[in-house]
Design an enzyme around this catalytic site. Sequence first.
Site, PDB file in Angstrom:
ATOM      1  N   LYS A  58      47.829  55.499  87.246  1.00 49.25           N
ATOM      2  CA  LYS A  58      48.098  55.182  85.783  1.00 49.25           C
ATOM      3  C   LYS A  58      46.963  54.670  85.157  1.00 49.25           C
ATOM      4  CE  LYS A  58      51.152  52.965  82.345  1.00 49.25           C
ATOM      5  NZ  LYS A  58      52.173  52.284  82.135  1.00 49.25           N
ATOM      6  N   GLU A  73      51.034  51.286  87.856  1.00 48.39           N
ATOM      7  CA  GLU A  73      52.321  51.313  87.569  1.00 48.39           C
ATOM      8  C   GLU A  73      53.270  52.923  88.078  1.00 48.39           C
ATOM      9  OE1 GLU A  73      53.386  49.870  83.851  1.00 48.39           O
ATOM     10  OE2 GLU A  73      52.254  48.040  84.186  1.00 48.39           O
TER      11      GLU A  73
END
Length: 766
Positions: A574, A470
């Site tokens: 991430k 993300e």
Amino acid sequence: MPLTVEPWTLREPTLDVDDLPRTAALLTVANGHLGVRGVLEEQRPEVPAGTLLAPVYEKFPHDYPERAYGYPDHDEQLVPVVDACGVDLEVDGKPFDVRTGTLEHHERRLDLRTGVLEREAVWTSPAGTTVEVRSRRWVSLVRRELVVAVYEVRAPHGARVRVRPVPGCPGPASADGPGLVTEACGHDEGRTWVAQRTVVAGVGAVLATEHDVSGPDGGTHRWVQAAHGWAVEADLPADGRLRLGTRGAYACGRRPVESLLADARTVLADAAAAGEDALEAEHRAFLDEVWDRADVVVEGDDELQQAVRLAVLHTVQASACVEGTGLRAKGLTGLGYHGHTFWDAEGFVLPVLDHVLPSAAAAHLRWRHATLPRAVERARTLGLPGAAFPWRTISGAECSGYWPASTAAVHVTADITDALVRHVATTGDDALEREIGVDLLVHTARFWMGRGHRTDDGAFHVHGVTGPDEYTAVVDDNTYTNLLVARSLEAAADVARRWPHEARRLGVDDDERVAWTSAAAAVVVPYADDLGVTEQSAGFTRNPVWDFSRPRDGWTPFEDRVHYTELYRHQLVKQADLVLALMVAGDRFTPEQKRRDFAYYEPLTVRDSSLSASVQAVVAAELGHLTLAHAYARECAFIDLHDLRRETQEGVHVASMAGAWDALVRGFGGLRVERGDVRLAPRLPPHLSRLRFRVQVDGSRLEVDARRDGVTYRLLSGERVVLRHAGEDGDEELVLTAAEPAQERALQPVAEPTPPQQPPGREPRV
């Protein structure tokens, strides 16, 4: 507060009131439909959300500063309901409160074998009266509406006690806005009921309870009226005891109160007819069977042994009775993520349930199929054919207000079909494939044909997507997404051939099947020729690398201190994304390519998501980085047990819990199931001397027992299993039969290569 390390028990030896929100999540007893969190029965101090029901949610309007087309109007949020296990205790007129008087002893134990939470407390009131309190509670894994609790008070020197079961009717809530309101209630001696309903979503919940009281020998007890109900008063002689047994049944839905109450009372009547011993016996038998399938024996790491068993229990408690609701990211252990279902379920939990509790995996997939009309509606909103499944949801409707990390993350639709195909391959459940699989695969294949496009060179692209990472949003040709799209299209063409009647019902013809197969073969996988690595998405390796010399604040997630525009333009990962592709679609990569890719992405992955460590553990183990894999396995197993992210108070991370099992079985066990081909490559890291686990193979059950001196494969159920064992001289086919159920082989020797480095300060947290 530290919890003791024991193989089959999670023990809290003393009480830290400041730690109650965290332990409320860890000590939850649940079944996927009903969850009773580990709050103190007296709720002093109060910890919110003591009891959660998976179907009971409310709709809250999204407040967008700037609204645009296609944004969801409402968020959906799980709301807590009235507690069945609540007790108000007074001792000689003083309320029992662990913060007052003297708490001389307090211990709680969650038995991992039985799913029963027990408590012992010795308390001296401010007035000098001492009492002992014992309680136990469990949520039935067989009767999903039922919770059973026992609360016992003993007075060593005698006392007058007053026990009020259930907090009666909660105070009325305003019906002017969203929320849960109390519609009605009723109370008699030993019986009570409370009806609640969410104002906007209109979901009703009724709790009905029955209480059995046994009084002290040589003393008296009596029911007396109290505010919002009845209470039991008793004059306890020295060593006298008062025992309150509670059976609580919840019924929920959009029906009238009278109908829900009748259902709850039917559950109670059936429970009373069975008797307390039989109820607990059937609950225990369910878990005994689960542990027979699911237990992982780890020798050499006692902490990991306890943690993986806790992880299995929470995974089962999040899923055992999910019929009609689906798996939640936090189970029913807290209100984190508003109680939503994400792709975590299909990507991380269902691969484990396929082996541990296949019926729950099937129930979740049936729930996804039941929400197909909403997915079709969402695709129409997006101007696309087929079905687009939601990023986060309770009812099946999309309720995420941040589209770059939700609507753009279209891989959730492929995750669902991939989970379906994997489930059928693992369990041999062809009936499920016919009943719901054809529908799901055909609708999603049509979505991919509309969402993707062909270029003049014939390549099939999927642009404007967000992959699992993300921190890299709205990109072209995310490798993980594209590979799952290809698998989804191939699977759709395959089921259309396998189930022609169902395919014709949906209007599938030969031309459409050929188009799916052709698109699958042409899906683009971006590659950086200059670096020799697979790109996470097109052009990813040309982005600037994050400057890790910048000041940092420990493990604070980057998204909490860096604007997304900065995150999106850097090579900063991430959570495992390309590495997840290496695990899920491993047959698309050579071993050498996997090594190069893992070495490239490991220094970029900051693991600001709990979904990363288990994936990195599996791939690290496959590549021979066994010590690193062990560290990652511990991280995902300890994420809530040690509260590594300081957010367990919001609920446990069910996907990470399931990932602990996966890290051991797929990681060190080397289990791979692809299109009916079962391969095992057991290997042990330096600190483990044994790993034993069991898996499903096309409906049969196989035990794998790896030790330093070799591995034993044993057929436990079924007539025949064919598997491939990875040995020193390559793969060897083994056939296990009922007549010859066991074979032994040597472990493949592993010389650990030098592992790649993690980003500074982001080493595994063990």
